[in-house]
Every structure is written in structure tokens, then in C-alpha cells.
Scaffold this active site. Structure first.
Site, short mmCIF file in Angstrom:
data_model
loop_
_atom_site.label_atom_id
_atom_site.label_comp_id
_atom_site.label_asym_id
_atom_site.label_seq_id
_atom_site.Cartn_x
_atom_site.Cartn_y
_atom_site.Cartn_z
N GLU A 72 13.12 89.37 -3.26
CA GLU A 72 12.37 90.35 -2.47
C GLU A 72 11.07 90.59 -3.22
OE1 GLU A 72 10.49 93.44 -1.38
OE2 GLU A 72 12.13 94.55 -2.29
N LYS A 79 18.88 93.15 -15.48
CA LYS A 79 17.75 93.42 -16.36
C LYS A 79 16.80 94.36 -15.62
CE LYS A 79 13.77 91.49 -16.75
NZ LYS A 79 12.92 92.69 -17.05
N CYS A 135 6.46 97.97 -1.92
CA CYS A 135 6.23 96.66 -1.30
C CYS A 135 6.06 96.76 0.20
CB CYS A 135 7.36 95.70 -1.65
SG CYS A 135 8.99 96.30 -1.15
N GLU A 181 -2.41 91.80 -2.24
CA GLU A 181 -1.65 93.05 -2.35
C GLU A 181 -2.30 93.98 -3.37
OE1 GLU A 181 3.01 94.42 -2.62
OE2 GLU A 181 2.38 92.70 -3.82
#
Length: 482
Positions: free
Chosen positions: A251, A176, A285, A386
């Protein structure tokens, strides 16, 4: 303006309509242009894709490993041929500059190539038995049907990162792609047809995580889930997968520290700090989220950094001179701006940027100015959460002990950076810096033969290299007697 394309699901090597007529509208984040409308899979559609993959698994897993690799090599050649086409698709749906999109296509090639080249290195073991003449065989076998869920920041590479090892190891695969950026993965599906992939070994179901992603995770056919995305989404996937006791590799987010010591090559460190923060508009990331600079070189570093950031060209990502494109969406842009304004309220100093870019072509897209914050402290929200945007937070440190302490003060543990000429500091870093991958005296960018993994809220498991490839097989122990 070109007529938007209509894209369907890819199941069993064929384009197939979804059960419902609902569709996602894919827009160019730089222009607002509608690129395509894409099918939204229902739970039944996901089940159909998984059953198709399950039916294709026995024949695919029995193939000689090098024969499976040959299909991947054919796919690689087609990706090479279509590099420019794929790069433009990535830029159009994601917004990253075209020169970065070309790098992403090449990385996708490297990821698939590593899996193909190393499929014969999925080795088991033979152990002496506990009976006369007995041998204990530890065999490596594929899981079965693997489900992939990917993020929007690297729409082609993240699919390739999972597709290559999954298929090389003998699994079949259903992915997906993110609902904001499915077009690169769908273009890859077209190439698998041209590469004559056996029907059913690679399938694409499109739509949102709450429906399509959840259906992939909870269906009993799925044996392994590999996901790249946000930490909150990863937690939900892990919780849903626990009901079926499924293996999960996640991840997730990062909050990378970028440490610059007094003996660093400052020009190299500044260049790397800017590259590691503003590539893909900061939507990486492994991005430089916290820049820690030794007080002895702080002022020099800041002067050079301010100049470099102000020189960045933000604009049309198809322009070869552009350094930074737009944020992926208006919501993401507003989130970043809110974090910047809150940091200023908490005492940070705005040195550059800190606002949406407006006027002319900027008004059509989600453009945010490259931003520099100084006087940031560890207690500020922006030092802990973040950002995932083009905001560099500069933090002064007294010495290496101070840098290590502040760097480790994070719930994330994916990537980190260190600039120093001190072997002593480098050796201490290997023991004391709690991050899964560390870049020493260089900018970011993991290698296909490395191992990309993190600690804490950055996820579990990992991708790439031989360690990543091993995740796509499980073991079977056989007590062999004549």
C-alpha cells in the site's frame, strides 16, 4: 523534561536487547524533545525474531479460529482501556492533533475487531471430482510467518491493520514499525503480554528499512510481506522479495483527485476538501492532493475555501483546539516547502501559507503553514508528484469530461473524491475514474469492513474487510478419495 525511555526489541513475548548497542533517537516533532532511544535490530536479531515466530506457528495455526479471535478480543479491551495513553503516544511521536490520535486508536480497534469477528468466514469450497465418489476440496490455510513493514503517518493503526488479520488467519507475525514512530507499536506489544498472547506469535523488530526491513524481506522464513509506505520503498521491497518468489502486498503513495461539480453542496465540499487535505498535516496517502472545481462554482468555492484554510489553528498538537500539528521531520518540511516554491516558479499563485511557521514554540518544531495554491495546471510538478503535506492545489475544470481526464492523468491510483448530485456523473465515475477507492459526497477515511487498495504506483494487493482478510491465507487443493 522527563527522562527519555529506553526501548528494546520484542521477541517471543519478552523484551530483549539487540545484538548491537546502536539506537535510534525518537523525537517529538512539535517540540524537538527526546522521547526515547530505541534498539536497532541487526540481521541476526531479525533472524531470531523470525525463527521464534516460525516455532510458534504450528501450535497457533492449529488453534480453533474462534480461540485465536478471543486473544484479539482481549487485546481490543486493553486498547479501549488505554485509549488516552495510546493517543498521547501517537501525538508525541507523530505530531498529529490529539483529537485525531484518538480517532486513530478507535480505527485500530475496528480493524482488529473485524478480523476477529470474521475469522470463521475464511471459507473454502467443495467441488465435484472427475472420478466416481471423488471430491475436490479447496482449503484455506495460513501462510506461516508474515512480515509487516509500516509507515510513520499512522503508527498504531497500520500495525493493527496487519496484526489483526495475520493472527486471526493463523499466521504468526513480525513487524518493523517506522524508525521515526516505533513507540505506539511497542506500547501495543506491552498490551499483548497483558492479553496473555502465546509467546512468539507477535514480535517487533525496530530499525531502518535498509537493514531491518531488508532482512525481513529476504529471510526465507518470511512467507508473506505486507508493507505500507512510499512507492520507491515498495519497489525495493518487491525487487528483494522476487528472489524468494514471495507474496507481497504493498500500500504505497497516492495523488487523490477531489472533484467538485457545479451541482455540488459547496459547503459540504469545502469542509471535506479541507479535512481531506489538512488532516495529519496532509500526511495521509488518501489525502486530497488535487482539487478540481467546475468553473461555474470555482469563484464561490475559492472564497469559502480561502476563509476555511486561514481559520485553521496550527500549533501544539496536545491542545484540544489545534487543527493541525507539525510535519514529522525537518527534512519532510523542507521537501514540502521546496515543492511549493517550485510551483510558484512554474506559475502557481500563492493564496495562503507557503512558509515555515516561526517564532515562540514554532521554532522548536517542524511547523508549516496551511497552504493554498491556485492557478495550478496539470503540467506542474506539484500536480503530478505526491506532496504529503499541508498544501491544497486548486485547479479549474470546464466540465465532468475535463475533470475525469485530468484526474486520471496520474501514475497513482489509490483514492479519489467526487462531489455531485448527478447520478449520471456518479455512474460514469464508477466506469471511468481509475482509482481503487472513491469517496462520493463525503470526506475521506476508510472503513474497517471496506477494502483499501490502489492501482499503478499506489501498490498491489490491499487491506481491510473480507477481501483484505483473504490475503492472509493461501489455498490447498485436495483430491479426496475414500
Amino acid at each position: 523534561m522527563a527522562e527519555p525511555k529506553t526501548r528494546d526489541l520484542f521477541i517471543g513475548g519478552e523484551w530483549t536487547r539487540a545484538e548491537t548497542s546502536d539506537r535510534d533517537t525518537i523525537r517529538n516533532p512539535a517540540t524537538g524533545e527526546i522521547l526515547a532511544t530505541v534498539a536497532i535490530a541487526s540481521e541476526n536479531d531479525v533472524g531470531r525474531a523470525l525463527r521464534t515466530a516460525q516455532e510458534a506457528f504450528p501450535a497457533w495455526s492449529r488453534q480453533v479460529a474462534t480461540d485465536r479471535a478471543d486473544y484479539l478480543y482481549r487485546l481490543i479491551e486493553l486498547i479501549k482501556r488505554d485509549t488516552e495513553k495510546l493517543a498521547r503516544i501517537i501525538t508525541s511521536e507523530n505530531g498529529k492533533p490529539l483529537k485525531e490520535a484518538r480517532i486513530e486508536v478507535n480505527f485500530a480497534i475496528q480493524l482488529i475487531r473485524f478480523a476477529a469477528e470474521n475469522v470463521r468466514r475464511l471459507e473454502g469450497n467443495i467441488i465435484p471430482g472427475s472420478r466416481p465418489g471423488e471430491k475436490i476440496l479447496i482449503d484455506k490455510i495460513p501462510h506461516g510467518v508474515v512480515a509487516g513493514i509500516s509507515a510513520w503517518n499512522f503508527p498504531l493503526a497500520l500495525t493493527a491493520r496487519k496484526l489483526g488479520p495475520a493472527l486471526a488467519a493463523g499466521n504468526t507475525f513480525v513487524i518493523k514499525p517506522h524508525e521515526l514512530t516505533p513507540l505506539a507499536t511497542l506500547a501495543l506489544a506491552e498490551l499483548t503480554v497483558e492479553a496473555d498472547f502465546p509467546k512468539g506469535i507477535f514480535n517487533v523488530v525496530t530499525g531502518g528499512g535498509a537493514t531491518v526491513g531488508n532482512a525481513l524481506v529476504t529471510n526465507p522464513i518470511t512467507k508473506l510481506i505486507t508493507m505500507t509506505g512510499s512507492t520507491p520503498a515498495g519497489r525495493k521491497i518487491m525487487a528483494a522479495a522476487s528472489e524468494g518468489l514471495k507474496e507481497v502486498r504493498l500500500e504505497l503513495g497516492g495523488k487523490a483527485p477531489f472533484i467538485v461539480m457545479e451541482d455540488a453542496d459547496l459547503d459540504a465540499a469545502v469542509d471535506a476538501a479541507v479535512a481531506a487535505r489538512f488532516m495529519n498535516c496532509g500526511q495521509v496517502c488518501t489525502a486530497n492532493e488535487r482539487t478540481y472545481v467546475h468553473t461555474a462554482v470555482y469563484d464561490k468555492f475559492l472564497e469559502r475555501l480561502r476563509t476555511r484554510i486561514k481559520a485553521l489553528r496550527t500549533g501544539d498538537p496536545l491542545d484540544e483546539k489545534t487543527d493541525m500539528g507539525p510535519k514529522i521531520s525537518a527534512a519532510e518540511m523542507e521537501k514540502v516547502d521546496g515543492m511549493v516554491q517550485n510551483a510558484v516558479k512554474q506559475g502557481a499563485k500563492l493564496e495562503a501559507g507557503g512558509k515555515r511557521l516561526t517564532g515562540g514554540a514554532y521554532d522548536k518544531g517542524n511547523f508549516y503553514a496551511p497552504t493554498l495554491l491556485t492557478e495550478v495546471t496539470a503540467e506542474m510538478d506539484i500536480a503530478q508528484n505526491e506532496v504529503f503535506g499541508p498544501v491544497l492545489s486548486l485547479i479549474r475544470v470546464r466540465d465532468f469530461d475535463d475533470a475525469l481526464t485530468q484526474a486520471n492523468r496520474s501514475r497513482y491510483g489509490l483514492s479519489a473524491y467526487l462531489f455531485t448530485q448527478s447520478l449520471k456523473n456518479i455512474m460514469r465515475m464508477t466506469r471511468e475514474l481509475n482509482f481503487g477507492e472513491v469517496y462520493v459526497n463525503r470526506e475521506g477515511g476508510e472503513a474497517a469492513q471496506g477494502f483499501h487498495h490502489g492501482y499503478g504506483d499506489s501498490g498491489i494487493g490491499g487491506e481491510d474487510g473480507q477481501y483484505g482478510l483473504e490475503a492472509y491465507v493461501t489455498t490447498k487443493t485436495i483430491y479426496l478419495n475414500a
